[in-house]
Design a protein around this motif. Structure first.
Motif, PDB file in Angstrom:
ATOM      1  N   ALA A   1      67.600  28.107  -3.462  1.00 53.82           N
ATOM      2  CA  ALA A   1      67.277  27.782  -2.245  1.00 53.82           C
ATOM      3  C   ALA A   1      68.098  28.635  -1.534  1.00 53.82           C
ATOM      4  CB  ALA A   1      68.410  26.643  -2.125  1.00 53.82           C
TER       5      ALA A   1
ATOM      6  N   ARG B   1      66.585  32.250  -1.782  1.00 52.81           N
ATOM      7  CA  ARG B   1      65.655  33.375  -1.059  1.00 52.81           C
ATOM      8  C   ARG B   1      64.790  32.544  -0.577  1.00 52.81           C
ATOM      9  NH1 ARG B   1      65.995  36.661  -6.281  1.00 52.81           N
ATOM     10  NH2 ARG B   1      68.660  36.745  -6.353  1.00 52.81           N
ATOM     11  N   THR B   2      64.774  32.444   1.060  1.00 51.34           N
ATOM     12  CA  THR B   2      64.088  31.789   1.871  1.00 51.34           C
ATOM     13  C   THR B   2      62.676  32.989   2.072  1.00 51.34           C
ATOM     14  OG1 THR B   2      66.090  32.481   3.473  1.00 51.34           O
ATOM     15  CG2 THR B   2      65.894  30.293   2.170  1.00 51.34           C
TER      16      THR B   2
ATOM     17  N   ASP C   1      59.548  30.759   1.203  1.00 47.55           N
ATOM     18  CA  ASP C   1      59.323  30.272   2.454  1.00 47.55           C
ATOM     19  C   ASP C   1      57.649  29.793   3.185  1.00 47.55           C
ATOM     20  OD1 ASP C   1      61.389  28.390   2.633  1.00 47.55           O
ATOM     21  OD2 ASP C   1      62.455  29.813   4.553  1.00 47.55           O
TER      22      ASP C   1
ATOM     23  N   ARG D   1      56.074  27.901   0.701  1.00 46.71           N
ATOM     24  CA  ARG D   1      56.357  26.780   0.930  1.00 46.71           C
ATOM     25  C   ARG D   1      55.864  26.400   1.894  1.00 46.71           C
ATOM     26  NH1 ARG D   1      61.757  24.246  -0.069  1.00 46.71           N
ATOM     27  NH2 ARG D   1      62.220  26.586  -0.557  1.00 46.71           N
TER      28      ARG D   1
END
Length: 719
Positions: free
Chosen positions: A353, A355-356, A360, A363
């Motif tokens: 969570a 390691r955006t 990202d 995602r």
């Protein structure tokens, strides 16, 4: 605690230091009829050397704990030899004493003091001779001279400075570090023992718990306060019964972060310690031979190894370490690829969570393409670093789909579920939950392979009938007791099959290589799935007939096999809608209603027992025409004369040799490898690891979804 050794009974221990008193003007302090202590900041001429900084004894007649002369006392009346100074310290004994060393050594020692005690190449014996005086001032003079308390902070700073210059010497580092811990305990000398606000660092030698750690934990227990997370982590590091494994040392930042998260989850503000009856005693062995060993008795409990809390700490450390194991192994193999998605894929969920920046973009791509579902796998593969452009190996595919799953998405094909590695072409993206399967159970694998075959025969005549698939899928849901998550994936798998098209080129060739008995097994299995609920639709009959023909079997046998599979007559009907004009007449009065159809549990159980073997047989006909370099090697029979591995039977020995084919295996690959050797996967894993532990002290295979082979241990077994 006196000069001759003994005990210091601390009045009380407190984690907050008292306000330091104002220091008086430094003056020479008499410590005997003819000896003085030169306080910090004083400059004194001794035997022709102008020595700045003070903090040494000079004069005559100062005795040590054994009645001899204090080793650190500089007697200005003793001869020195400035013409031949012993710069190398070759003449110094193990425990030097100023009165006993040679004149050349005295000359070199005084010159070192006069130079500010900073020459890094000075013999360590001169450093110890000076250090002896600092020890005596604190451990002896403080008991009867109140002015020493004003010097304690300066003496501590001097010891830290010496460590910065001479700390590479292991012996001096040990003595100086222990002495600093004693200074921390003594505090300002007023009777209040001060403990630092921060715990000692959880690093370096973990075999000797620092004094300040033991005292701090005792204070928390005495005061009924929860142990803060950093204190708890340091406690676990130095605990004699908790051993630091590789992930903790290789990935200290990740371990610290995950430990903090789970510590808060389990213990809230911190773990509570029961105050025991045993009081904390701390032993100190001075470097100086002129001072006896000391025992410091503190008014706090000794809780370092308190059993109940120790067990909870050990469980927490084990949980964190286990969940970092796969990540640690990856870091060890790829130290130059930190910060990649492949690294992030192996992180525990709590750390992912954070390691955006890494995940990202992937995602967002999934969220943007989820509604459409059907994507080009090339667009997905671009997020991953692959050895070959637009194509992922099995290991690369496993890493990518694992990361997708932890972000809440699934992809078909999925190599973990028996699919092919990702490559250019259609793929189906779908949403999945935390209960999504990560390996293919035999029932699921059998269903997908049967559907594969059904789509293949459907495409053979130019189209894939949705009706043909619908009834088969509906029946296998009950026949194989698939979970809701498996059914979600099955729907995506069907969409992928129809989008890609299953070509019969090569499939016919592989089927031709099967024996007639094997073809009959596949055909009978397909029939049993279709007939499991006692009702067979015309669409299913059509599909079964095509499968029979593809297997070079007589399609006319389908009805006969269906009759054998169903208890009673075969019901073949279309579901149609009729109006009132053509409704069936009502049941005659007095005629009992026919009981509803009930699934034959015994028949289903028998069919499920055959699932694994039929799945393996079906799998052989759906091998990729272009084998991957990391494909599973066939478990070919071994010569009878081949020697077995020590401690293992022939089947397990064969599996050990097959494991040497590559460094890592997906769970489905390992399961098929075990089946090929006639072994159950879980049992085989236990047997191999137990044999490796007994012989070589470590496991040979580790991991969960991906199993990693410890090549050194494997070579040891085979050797």
């Amino acid at each position: 605690m006196g000069q001759r050794g003994g005990e210091w009974d601390g009045a009380r221990a407190d984690r907050r230091s008292a306000t330091a008193p104002a220091a008086p003007r430094p003056v020479l302090h008499a410590v005997g009829p003819q000896a003085v202590w030169v306080p910090p900041g004083q400059i004194l001429d001794v035997a022709g050397h102008r020595i700045p900084g003070g903090m040494f004894y000079t004069g005559r007649g100062l005795h040590d704990a054994h009645g001899g002369t204090e080793p650190a006392l500089i007697d200005p009346g003793l001869p020195i030899d400035p013409a031949r100074p012993d710069w190398d310290g070759g003449s110094l004994p193990y425990w030097p004493s100023y009165t006993q060393i040679l004149p050349g050594a005295r000359a070199a020692y005084l010159a070192w003091l006069a130079d500010g005690r900073r020459y890094a190449q000075a013999p360590i014996g001169y450093v110890f001779l000076y250090f002896y005086g600092l020890e005596r001032r604190v451990l002896s003079d403080l008991q009867h001279d109140g002015t020493v308390r004003y010097e304690l902070a300066t003496i501590a700073a001097e010891v830290r400075r010496l460590l910065g210059v001479y700390g590479e010497n292991r012996s001096f580092r040990t003595y100086a570090t222990d002495f600093l811990a004693v200074l921390d305990l003594i505090g300002d000398g007023s009777g209040t023992v001060a403990v630092p606000d921060e715990p000692p660092p959880a690093a370096g030698d973990c075999w000797s718990p620092p004094i300040t750690l033991r005292l701090g934990l005792g204070c928390f227990a005495r005061d009924g306060e929860p142990v803060p997370v950093e204190w708890a982590r340091t406690w676990a590091w130095f605990h004699p019964a908790i051993y630091a494994r590789t992930p903790q040392e290789r990935c200290p930042d990740e371990f610290r972060e995950l430990f903090a998260i789970r510590y808060a989850q389990r213990f809230g503000d911190g773990i509570a310690i029961s105050s025991g009856s045993r009081q904390l005693t701390v032993g100190y062995r001075p470097a100086s031979a002129g001072i006896g060993d000391m025992t410091l008795r503190m008014q706090v409990p000794d809780v370092l190894e308190e059993p109940a809390v120790s067990a909870r700490l050990r469980d927490l450390v084990g949980s964190v370490t286990d969940d970092l194991d796969a990540y640690s192994r990856w870091v060890g193999r790829h130290p130059d690829k930190r910060g990649s998605l492949a690294e992030a894929a192996l992180l525990p969920m709590e750390l992912l969570a954070g390691r955006t920046g890494q995940v990202d973009p992937l995602r967002r791509w999934c969220e943007e393409n989820l509604e459409r579902g059907l994507v080009d796998a090339t667009d997905l593969i671009r997020f991953w670093e692959t050895a070959t452009p637009h194509k992922a190996t099995k290991a690369e595919s496993v890493g990518l789909v694992q990361l997708l799953g932890r972000l809440g998405f699934g992809i078909e094909p999925d190599v973990r579920m028996g699919g092919a590695p990702l490559s250019a072409g259609p793929a189906v993206l779908f949403q999945c939950g935390p209960d999504a399967p990560t390996s293919a159970r035999p029932p699921y694998l059998a269903v997908t392979l049967l559907l594969h075959l059904a789509v293949a025969v459907g495409l053979a005549d130019g189209e894939v009938s949705a009706v043909e698939q619908e009834h088969l899928v509906g029946h296998v849901r009950h026949a194989f007791q698939l979970t809701a998550a498996e059914m979600d994936r099955l729907a995506a798998h069907i969409r992928w099959l129809t989008a890609t098209g299953v070509k019969l080129t090569g499939l016919k060739r592989r089927l031709a290589g099967l024996t007639t008995a094997a073809k009959r097994d596949i055909a009978d299995f397909a029939v049993s799935v279709a007939a499991v609920d006692g009702v067979v639709s015309p669409a299913e009959v059509t599909t079964l007939t095509k499968i029979y023909k593809l297997l070079d079997l007589d399609g006319g046998d389908v009805f006969g096999r269906l009759h054998d599979a169903v208890s009673g007559p075969v019901v073949v009907r279309e579901r149609v809608t009729v109006d009132d004009e053509y409704r069936l007449p009502p049941r005659p009065a007095g005629q009992p209603a026919r009981a509803g159809f009930a699934l034959d549990d015994a028949a289903i159980a028998a069919k499920l027992a055959d699932t694994a073997s039929v799945s393996a047989l079906l799998a052989t006909i759906f091998v990729d025409d272009d084998p991957q370099a990391d494909a599973v090697p066939a478990a070919t029979p071994q010569p009878a004369a081949e020697p077995v591995v020590v401690g293992l039977d022939a089947a397990h020995s064969r599996m050990v040799r097959l494991l040497a084919a590559k460094p890592s295996w997906s769970r489905p690959e390992f399961d098929r490898l075990a089946a090929g050797c006639g072994l159950l996967p879980a049992g085989a894993l236990d047997v191999l690891n137990e044999a490796a532990l007994d012989r070589l002290g470590d496991t040979v295979v580790d991991g969960d979804e991906t199993l990693h082979v410890n090549t050194e241990i494997l070579e040891g077994l085979l050797g």
